[in-house]
Design a protein around this motif. Sequence first.
Motif, mmCIF file in Angstrom:
data_model
loop_
_atom_site.group_PDB
_atom_site.id
_atom_site.type_symbol
_atom_site.label_atom_id
_atom_site.label_comp_id
_atom_site.label_asym_id
_atom_site.label_seq_id
_atom_site.Cartn_x
_atom_site.Cartn_y
_atom_site.Cartn_z
ATOM 1 N N GLN A 1 1.114 -0.847 0.152
ATOM 2 C CA GLN A 1 -0.164 -0.019 -0.409
ATOM 3 C C GLN A 1 1.260 1.535 0.083
ATOM 4 O OE1 GLN A 1 -2.376 -0.501 3.277
ATOM 5 N NE2 GLN A 1 -3.925 -1.988 2.276
ATOM 6 N N ALA A 2 1.963 1.580 0.857
ATOM 7 C CA ALA A 2 2.881 2.141 1.145
ATOM 8 C C ALA A 2 3.513 2.793 -0.919
ATOM 9 C CB ALA A 2 3.918 2.062 1.886
ATOM 10 N N VAL A 3 3.509 1.537 -1.736
ATOM 11 C CA VAL A 3 5.001 2.273 -2.583
ATOM 12 C C VAL A 3 3.731 2.069 -4.041
ATOM 13 C CG1 VAL A 3 6.229 0.851 -1.441
ATOM 14 C CG2 VAL A 3 4.772 -0.595 -3.297
ATOM 15 N N GLU A 4 2.335 1.085 -3.811
ATOM 16 C CA GLU A 4 1.606 1.390 -4.984
ATOM 17 C C GLU A 4 1.306 2.322 -6.036
ATOM 18 O OE1 GLU A 4 -1.754 -1.307 -5.738
ATOM 19 O OE2 GLU A 4 -2.365 -0.766 -3.413
ATOM 20 N N PRO A 5 1.002 3.620 -5.157
ATOM 21 C CA PRO A 5 0.957 5.292 -6.136
ATOM 22 C C PRO A 5 2.154 5.072 -6.368
ATOM 23 C CG PRO A 5 0.040 5.252 -3.083
ATOM 24 C CD PRO A 5 0.862 4.070 -3.464
ATOM 25 N N PHE A 6 3.389 5.015 -6.384
ATOM 26 C CA PHE A 6 3.866 5.716 -7.343
ATOM 27 C C PHE A 6 4.875 4.552 -8.858
ATOM 28 C CE2 PHE A 6 4.601 7.095 -2.498
ATOM 29 C CZ PHE A 6 4.463 7.979 -2.897
ATOM 30 N N ALA A 7 4.275 5.116 -9.345
ATOM 31 C CA ALA A 7 4.602 5.012 -10.955
ATOM 32 C C ALA A 7 6.569 4.922 -11.193
ATOM 33 C CB ALA A 7 3.392 5.067 -11.909
ATOM 34 N N ASP A 8 6.694 6.145 -10.749
ATOM 35 C CA ASP A 8 8.234 6.137 -11.122
ATOM 36 C C ASP A 8 8.651 5.177 -10.404
ATOM 37 O OD1 ASP A 8 10.278 8.215 -12.437
ATOM 38 O OD2 ASP A 8 10.308 8.253 -10.003
#
Length: 239
Positions: A117-124
């Motif tokens: 959940q912590a990393v999912e929002p980041f596509a870069d």
Amino acid sequence: MPKPATTKAATVKPPAKPAVAPVPPAAAPAAVAAAPAAAPVRRKRRNKRSEETIETILVATEQIVLESGASRISILDVCKLANVSRGTFYRYFSSQDDLLDAFSRHKRDGFHRSLQQAVEPFADPDERFDALLAYLERYLEHGNARRLLLVAPDYALSFFKRIFHDAVVRFEDVLRPVFDAWDDRLGARIDRELVCEMLIRYVLSEQLVSGSTERHSLPRRVTRMITTIMGAGVVRTRR
């Protein structure tokens, strides 16, 4: 001359109609159709209630373990704190060992779920890697792993050993877009398992010997380490 025998006595009567009338075709389908309608509703409600009960028991287990240690945990104490009967407890757990095993899986899955959940929002890729480092820093700062190691050392060490390989696999999966980007920059494939293992070993070592004075420099230190590895990889590919 004798008279011919009458044919009435020899006449075979047609078979009698069955005593039981066949079931009308519409009756069976109607009865069958009625059953599936109610079953999913009851099953869904029962599963939700079971999940909530299990969660309550595991939360109580964590509280007791962090206060008294794993070796002194009592099923009766867990039942009292969770406000469930012993019968309800044994519906989901067969013994103290079964409870602690489920508790270990619960903590492992919770850690991985929160990481995802912590990393999912980041596509870069770079932002994703920074988000992972920030999550690890928060975990070291606010997690209960160090407390668990102090009050239940044998259980904690067994838990860390048990989840180690699984954590490496999960980290590789979470960081796959990051590694793909690094591979493109280098023109070579990074040892993904090694990087993930180093990250996890760092987290575990912090539980044993806390480097609190340098805790907030974790992103910078790990980034420098990865940059060094990437630089060495470039040198190797050019030779």
